[in-house]
Scaffold this active site. Structure first.
Site, short mmCIF file in Angstrom:
data_model
loop_
_atom_site.label_atom_id
_atom_site.label_comp_id
_atom_site.label_asym_id
_atom_site.label_seq_id
_atom_site.Cartn_x
_atom_site.Cartn_y
_atom_site.Cartn_z
N SER A 23 -26.45 -19.89 -21.10
CA SER A 23 -25.53 -18.98 -21.80
C SER A 23 -24.10 -19.14 -21.29
CB SER A 23 -25.93 -17.53 -21.54
OG SER A 23 -27.09 -17.21 -22.22
N ARG A 27 -20.53 -20.67 -23.06
CA ARG A 27 -19.32 -19.83 -23.16
C ARG A 27 -18.13 -20.49 -22.47
NH1 ARG A 27 -23.74 -16.89 -24.02
NH2 ARG A 27 -23.64 -14.78 -24.93
N SER A 169 -28.18 -7.99 -29.59
CA SER A 169 -28.10 -9.45 -29.45
C SER A 169 -26.75 -9.86 -28.88
CB SER A 169 -28.30 -10.11 -30.83
OG SER A 169 -27.74 -11.41 -30.82
N GLN A 171 -25.72 -12.83 -28.78
CA GLN A 171 -25.12 -13.84 -29.65
C GLN A 171 -24.29 -13.17 -30.73
OE1 GLN A 171 -28.37 -16.32 -30.99
NE2 GLN A 171 -28.65 -17.24 -28.98
N ASP A 316 -35.72 -13.87 -22.99
CA ASP A 316 -36.18 -15.26 -22.92
C ASP A 316 -37.30 -15.46 -21.90
OD1 ASP A 316 -34.38 -15.98 -24.86
OD2 ASP A 316 -32.82 -16.58 -23.45
N ARG A 347 -42.38 -16.55 -31.00
CA ARG A 347 -42.98 -16.61 -29.66
C ARG A 347 -44.19 -15.71 -29.49
NH1 ARG A 347 -37.33 -17.54 -26.25
NH2 ARG A 347 -37.26 -19.78 -26.68
N ARG A 391 -39.24 -22.96 -24.12
CA ARG A 391 -39.80 -21.93 -23.23
C ARG A 391 -41.32 -21.80 -23.37
NH1 ARG A 391 -35.10 -20.57 -20.91
NH2 ARG A 391 -33.37 -20.15 -22.30
C1 S3P Z 1 -28.31 -15.78 -25.67
C2 S3P Z 1 -28.76 -14.58 -26.11
C3 S3P Z 1 -30.16 -14.31 -26.47
C4 S3P Z 1 -31.08 -15.35 -25.86
C5 S3P Z 1 -30.58 -16.75 -26.07
C6 S3P Z 1 -29.23 -16.91 -25.44
C7 S3P Z 1 -26.88 -15.96 -25.42
O1 S3P Z 1 -30.30 -14.36 -27.87
O2 S3P Z 1 -32.37 -15.22 -26.43
O3 S3P Z 1 -31.46 -17.71 -25.52
O4 S3P Z 1 -26.49 -16.96 -24.80
O5 S3P Z 1 -26.10 -15.09 -25.84
P1 S3P Z 1 -30.00 -13.06 -28.79
O6 S3P Z 1 -28.59 -12.76 -28.64
O7 S3P Z 1 -30.33 -13.51 -30.18
O8 S3P Z 1 -30.91 -12.02 -28.29
#
Ligand code: S3P
Length: 431
Positions: A23, A27, A169, A171, A316, A347, A391
């Site tokens: 992550s 970024r 989320s 993301q 995750d 999953r 995973r």
């Molecule tokens: C992530 C957020 C999570 C995670 C993904 C990485 C990120 O997803 O499952 O592997 O880097 O912001 P979600 O934001 O969809 O929960």
């Protein structure tokens, strides 16, 4: 490629340095590229997903060079990106597609984002809705809710909005905050439960005008970010496989070095401790993010209840926690499993199919809980599948260690996504 993994005949011993956080690596490239000035990213994850982010920014004219285990980025500022000469192919990476869309929504040029088969099935309405409200022109090119996405360039700033996200989320949150950088005024996002806060930390460090409390984050747009060096910690989501392995393989005693210990990511440690795991954390000095060494010793486990609000802090890690739950005495209930069904694979389904082959009992309850009847001392050996999900491949490798023989795990190339050295790290602890 397939793996053949034998049951562990002896305890896991020794130490490993887990790979850099996925992550934060994403970024660092995304926000570093649109910050003004040069920056160094130490300990970048050269896994498939993050390489898709890196290639995308190179394709948009950003100079990024590799040096050893790190990167140098010449950040071009908010308007420093150029139109790429073709589509941006993002492979398996949901984080790239969703967060990058926020940045691209504010550009004056048009881009098309494509992905592999799995990414092309993942829900994008969750970002299309807020971005459209902000005045972005983003559309799924084949209809529905999925990639490929076309983001048409706009000539004026985006509109600031106050967005209530229906999903917890990071993301989605990061996408809206990224778009907020290109909006006139203050954009805010409120989540139903708090998700990981790496974007907020990095934007703060880059001098963004950002305010936050637990569930709401607000950003004031049209202000340049200042480039700052980033040190990426080890990925707790990758360390998680060994937290569980060290706990369930009898007499094991291992150390995972320099693991990221951000409060919004340590759900796995809290849950394992509640289940009776023997885990000792030594905090070290981290700059942008807290880090530490984590020692794990074998310990018998008991079942637990994982509440929905905990889910974003360990989303995750659920596949490998399901393996731990099958070994734990008694029942484990995992609530709030909906989001697990829209990851790199469904999953809930992929773990259930694999673990049932190994003789375990797990069942969905209603449409949002998973009930696992634990208490296994040994799983049955079986032929297992990754379903193309990194995973799942690694979780099943850990399950194989406590099986009664040799397990085959099919299609494991997907581990390149987040943990290219997983197999050799596992071998190191076994030797
Ligand atoms: C992530 C957020 C999570 C995670 C993904 C990485 C990120 O997803 O499952 O592997 O880097 O912001 P979600 O934001 O969809 O929960």
């Amino acid at each position: 490629m397939n793996w053949k993994i034998n049951k562990a005949e002896k305890p896991l011993k020794g130490e490993i340095i887990v790979p850099p956080d996925k992550s934060i690596s994403h970024r660092a490239v995304m926000f570093g590229s649109i910050a003004k000035g040069d920056l160094k990213v130490s300990n970048f994850l050269f896994g498939d997903d993050c390489l898709r982010t890196l290639d995308s920014f190179r394709a948009m004219g950003i100079e990024i060079t590799r040096e050893g285990s790190g990167l140098y980025i010449k950040g071009g500022g908010l308007k420093g990106l150029k139109a790429p000469s073709g589509n941006l192919y993002l492979g398996n990476s949901g984080t790239t597609m969703r967060v990058l869309s926020g940045i691209l929504a504010g550009q004056s040029f048009t881009t098309i984002l494509t992905g592999d088969e799995s990414l092309s099935k993942r829900p994008m309405k969750r970002i299309i809705d807020p971005l459209t409200q902000m005045g972005a022109l983003i559309e799924p090119m084949e209809g529905g809710d999925h990639a490929p996405l076309k983001i048409t360039g706009i000539k004026k700033p985006l509109k600031a909005i106050n967005y209530n996200s229906p999903v917890p989320s990071a993301q989605v949150k990061s996408c809206v905050l990224a778009a907020g950088l290109y909006a006139e005024g203050k954009t805010s996002i409120t989540e139903p439960f708090q998700s990981r806060d790496h974007t907020e930390r990095m934007l703060e460090c880059f001098g963004a005008d950002i305010k936050r409390d637990t569930l709401t984050t607000e950003i004031n747009g049209l202000k340049e970010l200042k480039a700052r060096d980033v040190e990426v910690p080890g990925d707790i989501s990758s360390a998680a496989f060994f937290f569980v392995a060290g706990t369930i393989v009898e007499s094991s005693d291992i150390i995972l070095r320099r693991v990221g210990l951000n409060r919004t990511r340590i759900g796995i440690l809290n849950v394992l401790e509640r289940m009776g795991a023997n885990i000792e954390v030594t905090e070290l000095h981290g700059k942008l993010e807290p880090i530490g060494d984590v020692a794990v010793r074998y310990s018998p486990l008991k079942g637990t209840v994982i509440e929905e609000k905990e889910m974003p802090f360990l989303i995750d890690e659920i596949p490998v926690l399901i393996v731990a739950a099958c070994m734990a005495k008694g029942e484990t209930v995992i609530k709030g499993i909906k989001e697990l069904k829209v990851k790199e694979s469904d999953r809930v389904k992929t773990m259930t199919v694999n673990l049932r082959k190994m003789g375990c009992e797990l069942e969905e309850e209603g449409n949002n809980s998973l009930v696992i009847k634990g208490g296994y001392k040994k799983f049955k050996h079986a032929e297992l599948d990754s379903f193309g999900d990194h995973r799942i491949a690694m979780s099943m490798a850990i399950a194989a260690l406590v099986s009664d023989g040799e397990c085959a795990i099919n299609s494991v190339d997907c581990v390149e996504t987040s943990y290219p050295n997983f197999y050799s790290d596992l071998q190191k602890l076994r030797s």
